[in-house]
Design a protein around this motif. Structure first.
Motif, PDB file in Angstrom:
ATOM      1  N   LYS A 251     -19.496  -0.763  -1.974  1.00 46.30           N
ATOM      2  CA  LYS A 251     -19.858   0.417  -2.922  1.00 46.30           C
ATOM      3  C   LYS A 251     -19.473   2.279  -2.212  1.00 46.30           C
ATOM      4  O   LYS A 251     -19.012   3.034  -2.773  1.00 46.30           O
ATOM      5  CB  LYS A 251     -21.431   0.418  -3.584  1.00 46.30           C
ATOM      6  N   LYS A 252     -20.320   2.018  -1.149  1.00 42.32           N
ATOM      7  CA  LYS A 252     -19.469   3.640  -0.015  1.00 42.32           C
ATOM      8  C   LYS A 252     -18.177   3.666   0.071  1.00 42.32           C
ATOM      9  O   LYS A 252     -17.461   4.517  -0.577  1.00 42.32           O
ATOM     10  CB  LYS A 252     -20.211   3.512   0.762  1.00 42.32           C
ATOM     11  N   ALA A 253     -17.471   2.716   0.220  1.00 41.58           N
ATOM     12  CA  ALA A 253     -16.261   3.338   0.222  1.00 41.58           C
ATOM     13  C   ALA A 253     -15.324   2.660  -1.021  1.00 41.58           C
ATOM     14  O   ALA A 253     -14.551   4.000  -1.082  1.00 41.58           O
ATOM     15  CB  ALA A 253     -15.660   1.102   0.886  1.00 41.58           C
ATOM     16  N   ILE A 254     -15.596   2.019  -2.094  1.00 39.78           N
ATOM     17  CA  ILE A 254     -15.126   2.172  -3.576  1.00 39.78           C
ATOM     18  C   ILE A 254     -15.249   4.109  -3.753  1.00 39.78           C
ATOM     19  O   ILE A 254     -14.446   4.418  -4.890  1.00 39.78           O
ATOM     20  CB  ILE A 254     -15.386   0.848  -4.778  1.00 39.78           C
ATOM     21  N   GLY A 255     -16.389   4.202  -3.402  1.00 41.46           N
ATOM     22  CA  GLY A 255     -16.730   5.224  -3.736  1.00 41.46           C
ATOM     23  C   GLY A 255     -15.908   6.424  -3.367  1.00 41.46           C
ATOM     24  O   GLY A 255     -15.290   7.481  -4.040  1.00 41.46           O
ATOM     25  N   GLY A 256     -15.445   5.947  -2.322  1.00 39.89           N
ATOM     26  CA  GLY A 256     -14.562   7.663  -1.063  1.00 39.89           C
ATOM     27  C   GLY A 256     -13.791   7.055  -1.740  1.00 39.89           C
ATOM     28  O   GLY A 256     -12.967   8.171  -1.910  1.00 39.89           O
ATOM     29  N   LEU A 257     -12.936   6.037  -2.413  1.00 38.87           N
ATOM     30  CA  LEU A 257     -11.319   5.734  -2.842  1.00 38.87           C
ATOM     31  C   LEU A 257     -11.387   6.855  -4.023  1.00 38.87           C
ATOM     32  O   LEU A 257     -10.611   6.929  -4.577  1.00 38.87           O
ATOM     33  CB  LEU A 257     -11.254   4.660  -2.697  1.00 38.87           C
ATOM     34  N   TYR A 258     -12.732   6.484  -5.071  1.00 36.81           N
ATOM     35  CA  TYR A 258     -12.489   6.552  -6.164  1.00 36.81           C
ATOM     36  C   TYR A 258     -12.220   8.631  -6.248  1.00 36.81           C
ATOM     37  O   TYR A 258     -11.608   9.231  -7.150  1.00 36.81           O
ATOM     38  CB  TYR A 258     -13.933   6.850  -7.121  1.00 36.81           C
ATOM     39  N   LYS A 259     -13.320   9.207  -5.462  1.00 40.48           N
ATOM     40  CA  LYS A 259     -13.489  10.938  -4.912  1.00 40.48           C
ATOM     41  C   LYS A 259     -11.806  11.440  -4.796  1.00 40.48           C
ATOM     42  O   LYS A 259     -11.577  12.035  -4.849  1.00 40.48           O
ATOM     43  CB  LYS A 259     -14.726  11.184  -4.102  1.00 40.48           C
ATOM     44  N   GLU A 260     -11.322  10.574  -3.641  1.00 40.02           N
ATOM     45  CA  GLU A 260      -9.914  10.372  -3.672  1.00 40.02           C
ATOM     46  C   GLU A 260      -8.950  10.166  -4.750  1.00 40.02           C
ATOM     47  O   GLU A 260      -7.809  10.868  -3.814  1.00 40.02           O
ATOM     48  CB  GLU A 260      -9.747   9.830  -2.149  1.00 40.02           C
ATOM     49  N   ARG A 261      -9.846   9.649  -5.432  1.00 44.61           N
ATOM     50  CA  ARG A 261      -8.170   9.331  -6.806  1.00 44.61           C
ATOM     51  C   ARG A 261      -7.422   8.541  -6.347  1.00 44.61           C
ATOM     52  O   ARG A 261      -6.250   8.630  -6.661  1.00 44.61           O
ATOM     53  CB  ARG A 261      -7.428  10.862  -7.795  1.00 44.61           C
ATOM     54  N   ASN A 262      -7.646   7.637  -5.898  1.00 46.93           N
ATOM     55  CA  ASN A 262      -6.609   6.607  -5.264  1.00 46.93           C
ATOM     56  C   ASN A 262      -7.163   5.535  -6.491  1.00 46.93           C
ATOM     57  O   ASN A 262      -6.107   4.373  -6.393  1.00 46.93           O
ATOM     58  CB  ASN A 262      -7.239   5.598  -3.579  1.00 46.93           C
ATOM     59  N   ILE A 263      -8.349   5.126  -6.487  1.00 43.19           N
ATOM     60  CA  ILE A 263      -8.770   3.802  -7.462  1.00 43.19           C
ATOM     61  C   ILE A 263     -10.276   4.430  -8.554  1.00 43.19           C
ATOM     62  O   ILE A 263      -9.685   5.480  -8.823  1.00 43.19           O
ATOM     63  CB  ILE A 263      -9.536   2.739  -6.284  1.00 43.19           C
ATOM     64  N   SER A 264      -9.497   3.261  -9.760  1.00 41.61           N
ATOM     65  CA  SER A 264     -10.292   3.320 -10.724  1.00 41.61           C
ATOM     66  C   SER A 264     -11.336   2.012 -10.464  1.00 41.61           C
ATOM     67  O   SER A 264     -11.128   1.052  -9.274  1.00 41.61           O
ATOM     68  CB  SER A 264      -9.657   3.184 -12.066  1.00 41.61           C
ATOM     69  N   ILE A 265     -13.102   2.693 -11.419  1.00 38.77           N
ATOM     70  CA  ILE A 265     -13.832   1.417 -10.994  1.00 38.77           C
ATOM     71  C   ILE A 265     -14.034   1.083 -12.073  1.00 38.77           C
ATOM     72  O   ILE A 265     -14.354   2.202 -13.168  1.00 38.77           O
ATOM     73  CB  ILE A 265     -14.937   2.562 -10.244  1.00 38.77           C
ATOM     74  N   GLY A 266     -14.405  -0.545 -12.000  1.00 36.31           N
ATOM     75  CA  GLY A 266     -14.636  -1.159 -13.492  1.00 36.31           C
ATOM     76  C   GLY A 266     -16.168  -1.679 -12.869  1.00 36.31           C
ATOM     77  O   GLY A 266     -16.667  -1.983 -12.208  1.00 36.31           O
ATOM     78  N   ASP A 267     -16.779  -1.643 -13.827  1.00 33.08           N
ATOM     79  CA  ASP A 267     -18.137  -2.771 -13.383  1.00 33.08           C
ATOM     80  C   ASP A 267     -18.028  -4.421 -12.746  1.00 33.08           C
ATOM     81  O   ASP A 267     -17.949  -4.582 -11.932  1.00 33.08           O
ATOM     82  CB  ASP A 267     -19.007  -3.419 -14.691  1.00 33.08           C
ATOM     83  N   GLU A 268     -16.639  -4.708 -13.040  1.00 29.99           N
ATOM     84  CA  GLU A 268     -16.271  -6.157 -12.371  1.00 29.99           C
ATOM     85  C   GLU A 268     -15.004  -6.123 -12.210  1.00 29.99           C
ATOM     86  O   GLU A 268     -13.827  -6.358 -11.680  1.00 29.99           O
ATOM     87  CB  GLU A 268     -16.386  -7.403 -13.205  1.00 29.99           C
ATOM     88  N   GLU A 269     -14.382  -4.928 -11.850  1.00 31.50           N
ATOM     89  CA  GLU A 269     -12.696  -4.746 -11.375  1.00 31.50           C
ATOM     90  C   GLU A 269     -12.748  -3.195 -10.373  1.00 31.50           C
ATOM     91  O   GLU A 269     -13.094  -2.071 -11.511  1.00 31.50           O
ATOM     92  CB  GLU A 269     -11.765  -5.091 -12.118  1.00 31.50           C
ATOM     93  N   ILE A 270     -11.998  -3.119  -9.729  1.00 33.62           N
ATOM     94  CA  ILE A 270     -11.035  -2.020  -9.460  1.00 33.62           C
ATOM     95  C   ILE A 270      -9.608  -2.185  -9.389  1.00 33.62           C
ATOM     96  O   ILE A 270      -8.831  -3.233  -9.419  1.00 33.62           O
ATOM     97  CB  ILE A 270     -11.371  -1.495  -7.407  1.00 33.62           C
ATOM     98  N   ARG A 271      -9.082  -0.675  -9.425  1.00 32.26           N
ATOM     99  CA  ARG A 271      -7.615  -0.550 -10.127  1.00 32.26           C
ATOM    100  C   ARG A 271      -6.951  -0.173  -8.535  1.00 32.26           C
ATOM    101  O   ARG A 271      -7.644   1.278  -8.957  1.00 32.26           O
ATOM    102  CB  ARG A 271      -6.977  -0.333 -11.119  1.00 32.26           C
ATOM    103  N   ILE A 272      -6.230   0.320  -8.285  1.00 24.76           N
ATOM    104  CA  ILE A 272      -5.548   1.606  -7.516  1.00 24.76           C
ATOM    105  C   ILE A 272      -5.000   2.095  -8.338  1.00 24.76           C
ATOM    106  O   ILE A 272      -3.818   1.738  -9.529  1.00 24.76           O
ATOM    107  CB  ILE A 272      -4.595   0.740  -6.506  1.00 24.76           C
ATOM    108  N   ILE A 273      -5.037   4.023  -8.340  1.00 26.63           N
ATOM    109  CA  ILE A 273      -4.492   4.586  -8.748  1.00 26.63           C
ATOM    110  C   ILE A 273      -2.180   4.676  -8.437  1.00 26.63           C
ATOM    111  O   ILE A 273      -1.644   4.856  -9.827  1.00 26.63           O
ATOM    112  CB  ILE A 273      -4.642   5.852  -9.208  1.00 26.63           C
ATOM    113  N   PHE A 274      -2.130   4.831  -7.646  1.00 26.63           N
ATOM    114  CA  PHE A 274      -1.344   4.886  -6.521  1.00 26.63           C
ATOM    115  C   PHE A 274      -0.379   3.892  -6.433  1.00 26.63           C
ATOM    116  O   PHE A 274      -1.309   3.703  -5.206  1.00 26.63           O
ATOM    117  CB  PHE A 274      -1.013   6.229  -6.109  1.00 26.63           C
ATOM    118  N   PRO A 275      -0.730   2.453  -7.439  1.00 22.18           N
ATOM    119  CA  PRO A 275       0.351   1.812  -5.838  1.00 22.18           C
ATOM    120  C   PRO A 275       1.574   2.195  -5.453  1.00 22.18           C
ATOM    121  O   PRO A 275       0.979   0.865  -4.315  1.00 22.18           O
ATOM    122  CB  PRO A 275       0.340   1.026  -6.788  1.00 22.18           C
ATOM    123  N   ASP A 276       2.304   2.756  -5.131  1.00 24.85           N
ATOM    124  CA  ASP A 276       3.268   2.872  -3.239  1.00 24.85           C
ATOM    125  C   ASP A 276       2.402   3.783  -3.180  1.00 24.85           C
ATOM    126  O   ASP A 276       3.243   4.077  -1.951  1.00 24.85           O
ATOM    127  CB  ASP A 276       4.182   3.333  -4.217  1.00 24.85           C
TER     128      ASP A 276
END
Length: 276
Positions: A251-276
């Motif tokens: 959760k700390k790692a995906i929270g950091g990625l979310y703040k950097e706008r690299n991913i979106s977070i759901g209850d059961e899934e994470i998605r990359i925002i900039f796949p390239d």
């Protein structure tokens, strides 16, 4: 010549039974059945030296599972009223008297033991590990990476031998992997408490670990096509199975990625925002 250990010895002669090996002061027999190919008098050999039942020194070129001074996981090949014999990987089994068994040993079962020599320089083992643990002068600090040998399960967690010298504890509520006595793991020193009690972790400590975990998660997302079925409400077991980290670290790692706008977070899934 060190009994119960590997020694580099010189071939000084040959007799009807095998080769005579010497350290310059004493000699030991290496039976012909153990002699490697293409060796001759004058060559050096690395062999394991032990005392036979009669007290004579013997050498073997077989690979022993452990040496004197080691903690090791060995399997009982025989047991009786007076003691048990454990497989050391060579022609000589190692004896564990009943008095040195923390719990009764049974044929076919494995035990973590400490190897030592008795007063007659015979190789022995003991599962009463607390007698051989060092309790001070630690060669590590909090946060350091260490090698672990899981020794036994307790009410609180799993005891583990640290760097073949000390003992520490992995707590049940911080574990998401199935452990067994004899498992060898990489671990980290979580805390050194009052009384030199050591708390352990199977994961690195500190923010550096989070930075590394963020990179691992991003790489995994790219390799998975941009999404992974793990999120805020995923179970600790599912997270550990995928990334070998705790839910807190995830959760700390995906929270950091979310703040950097690299991913979106759901209850059961994470998605990359900039796949390239």
């Amino acid at each position: 010549m060190e009994i119960g250990r590997y020694n580099t010895l010189r071939i000084v002669g040959k007799n009807a039974d095998g080769l005579s090996l010497s350290d310059g002061n004493s000699e030991v027999l290496l039976p012909f059945g153990e002699v490697p190919k293409n060796v001759q008098v004058g060559d050096n050999l690395e062999v394991f030296v032990y005392a036979s039942k009669s007290g004579d020194l013997m050498a073997t070129a077989q690979d022993a599972f452990a040496e004197v001074g080691d903690f090791a996981y060995l399997t009982a090949v025989d047991s009786g009223e007076n003691g048990a014999f454990l497989d050391l990987g060579i022609g000589k089994d190692v004896y564990v008297p009943v008095r040195e068994q923390k719990r009764p040993m049974h044929k076919g079962e494995g035990y973590v033991v400490y190897l030592h020599l008795d007063g007659d320089r015979r190789l022995m083992a003991s599962s009463r590990l607390d007698r051989f643990i060092e309790e001070e002068d630690f060669d590590f600090e909090e946060g350091d990476e260490v090698s672990l040998l899981i020794s036994e399960k307790t009410d609180l967690g799993y005891n583990a031998i640290i760097n073949n010298r000390y003992i520490g504890l992995l707590y049940h509520n911080e574990l998401f992997a199935h452990l067994l006595p004899g498992d060898q793991r990489k671990g980290w020193i979580k805390k050194i408490r009052i009384g030199n009690k050591i708390d352990l972790s199977l994961q690195p400590m500190g923010y550096g670990h989070i930075l590394e975990t963020k990179d691992v998660i991003l790489k995994a997302l790219r390799e998975a096509g941009g999404k992974i079925p793990l999120g805020d409400k995923s179970s600790p077991e599912d997270i550990y199975e995928r990334f070998q980290i705790s839910k807190s670290a995830f959760k700390k790692a995906i929270g950091g990625l979310y703040k950097e706008r690299n991913i979106s977070i759901g209850d059961e899934e994470i998605r990359i925002i900039f796949p390239d």
